[in-house]
Design a protein around this motif. Structure first.
Motif, PDB file in Angstrom:
ATOM      1  N   ASN A   1       0.832  -1.211   0.000  1.00  0.00           N
ATOM      2  CA  ASN A   1       0.000   0.000   0.000  1.00  0.00           C
ATOM      3  C   ASN A   1       0.868   1.263   0.000  1.00  0.00           C
ATOM      4  O   ASN A   1       0.560   2.235  -0.693  1.00  0.00           O
ATOM      5  CB  ASN A   1      -0.950   0.020   1.200  1.00  0.00           C
ATOM      6  CG  ASN A   1      -2.092  -0.962   1.059  1.00  0.00           C
ATOM      7  OD1 ASN A   1      -2.421  -1.692   1.983  1.00  0.00           O
ATOM      8  ND2 ASN A   1      -2.714  -1.012  -0.098  1.00  0.00           N
TER       9      ASN A   1
ATOM     10  N   ASN B   1      -0.467   3.163  -3.168  1.00  0.00           N
ATOM     11  CA  ASN B   1      -1.598   4.075  -2.926  1.00  0.00           C
ATOM     12  C   ASN B   1      -1.274   5.569  -3.048  1.00  0.00           C
ATOM     13  O   ASN B   1      -2.003   6.295  -3.735  1.00  0.00           O
ATOM     14  CB  ASN B   1      -2.243   3.763  -1.572  1.00  0.00           C
ATOM     15  CG  ASN B   1      -2.902   2.393  -1.574  1.00  0.00           C
ATOM     16  OD1 ASN B   1      -2.426   1.476  -2.221  1.00  0.00           O
ATOM     17  ND2 ASN B   1      -3.997   2.236  -0.859  1.00  0.00           N
TER      18      ASN B   1
ATOM     19  N   ASN C   1      -3.895   1.968 -10.816  1.00  0.00           N
ATOM     20  CA  ASN C   1      -2.660   1.392 -10.271  1.00  0.00           C
ATOM     21  C   ASN C   1      -1.568   1.177 -11.323  1.00  0.00           C
ATOM     22  O   ASN C   1      -0.399   1.483 -11.099  1.00  0.00           O
ATOM     23  CB  ASN C   1      -2.959   0.048  -9.586  1.00  0.00           C
ATOM     24  CG  ASN C   1      -3.846   0.216  -8.370  1.00  0.00           C
ATOM     25  OD1 ASN C   1      -4.183   1.335  -7.990  1.00  0.00           O
ATOM     26  ND2 ASN C   1      -4.253  -0.883  -7.745  1.00  0.00           N
TER      27      ASN C   1
ATOM     28  N   ASN D   1      -7.337  -1.163 -11.519  1.00  0.00           N
ATOM     29  CA  ASN D   1      -7.964  -0.759 -10.238  1.00  0.00           C
ATOM     30  C   ASN D   1      -7.732   0.710  -9.947  1.00  0.00           C
ATOM     31  O   ASN D   1      -6.649   1.222 -10.179  1.00  0.00           O
ATOM     32  CB  ASN D   1      -7.275  -1.471  -9.056  1.00  0.00           C
ATOM     33  CG  ASN D   1      -7.914  -2.762  -8.701  1.00  0.00           C
ATOM     34  OD1 ASN D   1      -8.535  -3.381  -9.548  1.00  0.00           O
ATOM     35  ND2 ASN D   1      -7.730  -3.179  -7.453  1.00  0.00           N
TER      36      ASN D   1
ATOM     37  N   SER E   1      -7.089   2.697  -6.767  1.00  0.00           N
ATOM     38  CA  SER E   1      -6.729   2.305  -5.395  1.00  0.00           C
ATOM     39  C   SER E   1      -7.706   2.916  -4.389  1.00  0.00           C
ATOM     40  O   SER E   1      -8.389   3.907  -4.682  1.00  0.00           O
ATOM     41  CB  SER E   1      -5.314   2.772  -5.055  1.00  0.00           C
ATOM     42  OG  SER E   1      -5.340   4.132  -4.682  1.00  0.00           O
ATOM     43  N   SER E   2      -7.722   2.355  -3.203  1.00  0.00           N
ATOM     44  CA  SER E   2      -8.627   2.870  -2.170  1.00  0.00           C
ATOM     45  C   SER E   2      -8.304   4.332  -1.851  1.00  0.00           C
ATOM     46  O   SER E   2      -9.201   5.128  -1.578  1.00  0.00           O
ATOM     47  CB  SER E   2      -8.548   2.004  -0.913  1.00  0.00           C
ATOM     48  OG  SER E   2      -7.216   1.904  -0.474  1.00  0.00           O
TER      49      SER E   2
HETATM   50  O1  KPL Z   1      -4.981  -2.600  -1.469  1.00  0.00           O
HETATM   51  C1  KPL Z   1      -4.986  -1.852  -2.406  1.00  0.00           C
HETATM   52  C2  KPL Z   1      -5.738  -0.583  -2.248  1.00  0.00           C
HETATM   53  O2  KPL Z   1      -6.229  -0.031  -3.228  1.00  0.00           O
HETATM   54  O3  KPL Z   1      -5.874  -0.141  -1.089  1.00  0.00           O
HETATM   55  C3  KPL Z   1      -4.181  -2.174  -3.653  1.00  0.00           C
HETATM   56  C4  KPL Z   1      -3.332  -3.402  -3.392  1.00  0.00           C
HETATM   57  C5  KPL Z   1      -3.303  -1.013  -4.036  1.00  0.00           C
HETATM   58  C6  KPL Z   1      -5.093  -2.553  -4.785  1.00  0.00           C
HETATM   59  O4  KPL Z   1      -5.811  -1.492  -5.323  1.00  0.00           O
END
Ligand code: KPL
Length: 311
Positions: A195, A199, A209, A259, A261-262
């Motif tokens: 992270n 992130n 990502n 993705n 990320s969060s």
């Molecule tokens: O855990 C993740 C997040 O977005 O918090 C990762 C591994 C970066 C995947 O998106």
């Protein structure tokens, strides 16, 4: 005919993760949401599962009269976890037989928030979960189970060791893949390194990502991030070479290329980020040990300064 009694599971937090677990658990268990953001007897939402099928989910909201759950899942963001548990202090803070029987499972990203909760509730089995299930709430309110993963579960305090198996069984009622990990802290450290390496870059560059790879801002700093995390992990008795961490960051950024990320999602939604439990944790822990972590500090400061810009 006698009806089998279903286990009662309280889910604190009705964000994407809370809704995902509620959706998969609510037929096999009696599930309640505990959330400050919704008043009303239940939360209804549409869901698209990992196979693409749609479902309508309805989950009641916990009220005192419902009594005690058998298990509590804390699914808030890391900075909110302690405050979200506070209304249940009377239930949890005394060393009663009841509290020693109720596993509290923490799903927070990063590190730091778990330790605060372990210290606050010494008589309660505190368990950590680290999950790779992917879920988000689309702008129209649809909960999307974007990708199947695995959820690792393990005890954080001595009293939790005997309850970790029970927690695995409760979570396993969902039909999702759940397994016990006797070194869950090791897994949390590994996840922290990933992270910390992905992130903040996705938030600062406002990209998915995969797009951080090859970007100059990322390439100039990722070596330093991993060096600092590796030095800290070494000092904390979890040696791992910086090059291994960096290879893992690149591999996961590549594997989750599309993705958001969060942390990027948090910034876009105007929410507080988890930077203080990720790179900020690395800075605090390093400095407490007399080490410095200038690259993680730079990223922490930069993410904190990001203005919340709604997408
Ligand atoms: O855990 C993740 C997040 O977005 O918090 C990762 C591994 C970066 C995947 O998106």
């Amino acid at each position: 005919m006698t009806q089998a009694i279903k286990p009662r599971i309280m889910i604190i937090g009705a964000g994407a993760m809370g809704r995902l677990w509620a959706a998969y658990l609510h037929t096999a268990a009696e599930v309640w949401f505990a959330t400050r953001s919704v008043s009303g007897p239940k939360i209804d939402y549409p869901m698209r599962d990992a196979t693409g099928s749609r479902h309508s989910i309805s989950v009641p909201v916990w009220v005192r009269e419902r009594g005690l759950p058998d298990c509590i899942l804390v699914m808030t963001k890391a900075p909110d976890a302690e405050a979200a548990l506070a209304p249940f202090d009377a239930l949890l803070s005394t060393n009663t037989l009841l509290s020693t029987d109720i596993p509290v499972v923490l799903f927070q990203n990063g590190m730091g928030s778990q330790r605060t909760i372990v210290e606050r509730y010494p008589g309660v089995p505190i368990i950590a979960a680290s999950t790779t299930e992917g879920a988000y709430i689309a702008p129209d309110g649809l909960l999307v189970h974007a990708g199947k993963g695995i959820t690792w579960v393990g005890g954080l305090n001595a009293i939790a060791q005997s309850q970790a198996e029970a927690a695995v069984n409760y979570l396993g009622l969902s039909g999702l893949t759940v397994a016990q990990d006797n070194d869950i802290e090791g897994r949390l450290w590994q996840k922290l390194a990933i992270n910390a390496g992905i992130n903040p870059f996705t938030a600062l560059l406002d990209c998915p990502n995969g797009e951080i790879l090859g970007n100059g801002y990322f390439e100039q700093r990722i070596g330093g991030v991993c060096e600092e995390v590796s030095t800290l992990m070494n000092a904390r008795g979890r040696p791992i070479p910086a090059a291994t961490l960096e290879a893992q960051v690149r591999e996961i950024a590549n594997r989750t290329a599309t993705n958001s990320s969060s942390m990027r999602q948090d910034i876009r939604a105007g929410r507080q980020t988890e930077i203080d439990m990720m790179n900020g944790f690395v800075v605090r822990e390093s400095e407490a040990l007399g080490l410095s972590a200038p690259v993680n500090r730079e990223l922490t400061t930069a993410v904190r300064a990001l203005r919340h810009t709604k997408a």
